[in-house]
Scaffold this active site. Structure first.
Site, PDB file in Angstrom:
ATOM      1  CG  ASP A   1      -2.079   1.393   7.199  1.00 45.70           C
ATOM      2  OD1 ASP A   1      -2.363   0.223   7.032  1.00 45.70           O
ATOM      3  OD2 ASP A   1      -1.224   2.074   7.848  1.00 45.70           O
TER       4      ASP A   1
ATOM      5  CB  SER B   1       0.886  -3.202   7.964  1.00 40.76           C
ATOM      6  OG  SER B   1       1.064  -3.674   6.348  1.00 40.76           O
TER       7      SER B   1
ATOM      8  CD  GLN C   1      -2.723  -3.473   6.693  1.00 38.44           C
ATOM      9  OE1 GLN C   1      -3.554  -3.583   7.600  1.00 38.44           O
ATOM     10  NE2 GLN C   1      -2.141  -2.501   6.159  1.00 38.44           N
TER      11      GLN C   1
END
Length: 237
Positions: free
Chosen positions: A151, A172, A222
């Site tokens: 991430d 996100s 993502q």
């Protein structure tokens, strides 16, 4: 794993687990994380018994310098901070990054020039690993650490062609991971990130975590919200 609303670190989290499917080879579990009576996070996890198959292939790992030949992110920032012509607002921003206690070792392969706001191709390569020693433990521990690593700076790849704009908000919306082969999260892995699309205040990024021996260990994807000021930034000098 989509995110609903921001979590509160001061409040316990209640996890509701649903046994969505239990098969002979594959099982699925759905998890809802709840705070203040509302879901803040939902996750769907799929598990498979180890099986062999003659159907195997993977992409080829990019050819890059080994991590031993590259500077860490901290060393790169320190070099930028030594420039006396750096504008004060960017000096504060770099000092803020430097002060963050990130438990990841990061070595960018082609670090973007902090003094340049020219558009760049939406691709990044990092050598990454968890700081400290994890060891030969349950593979699920390494998967959890890799999820944290994946991430970091991931969505920022979508901003490389738009570096002239100041970020107002970036978060996100969902994050997916597929685990292909065993790995050690405390060993150097190459993180290959690219953004095939951005638009409508959203950005999409894809990533691959490679072991040093060229084995593709993890694939990530993502999508996130990206909001920027409409007026381009001025020079960092």
């Amino acid at each position: 794993c989509p995110f609903s609303v921001p979590g509160d670190p001061k409040v316990p989290v209640l996890y509701e687990v649903e046994r969505t499917r239990t098969g002979k080879s594959f099982s699925v579990r759905s998890v809802k994380a709840i705070q203040h009576g509302k879901p803040i996070f939902t996750c769907q996890a799929s598990f498979q018994l180890s099986q062999t198959s003659p159907v195997q292939h993977q992409f080829t790992m990019p050819t890059v310098p080994p991590p031993e030949e590259l500077l860490t992110q901290e060393e790169l920032i320190q070099k930028f901070l030594q420039n006396p012509n750096l504008a004060e607002r960017y000096r504060k921003h770099l000092n803020k990054i430097q002060a963050e206690d990130v438990p990841i070792d990061i070595k960018p392969v082609n670090p973007p020039d902090v003094f340049c706001s020219e558009p760049q191709e939406p691709k990044q390569l990092f050598w990454v690993r968890a700081r400290g020693y994890i060891g030969e433990t349950d593979m699920k521990v390494h998967c959890c650490v890799a999820a944290y690593i994946s991430d970091y700076a991931f969505l920022g790849t979508a901003l490389l062609p738009h570096r002239q704009y100041h970020i107002k908000f970036m978060v996100s919306l969902d994050h997916s991971m597929w685990f292909h082969a065993p790995f050690r999260a405390d060993h150097w892995m190459l993180y290959e990130c690219e953004s095939p699309w951005a638009g409508g205040c959203r950005g999409l990024v894809q990533g691959r975590l490679w072991r040093r021996d060229g084995v593709l260990a993890v694939t990530c994807a993502q999508e996130g919200v990206i909001r920027v000021n409409q007026t381009p930034n001025q020079s960092k000098l």
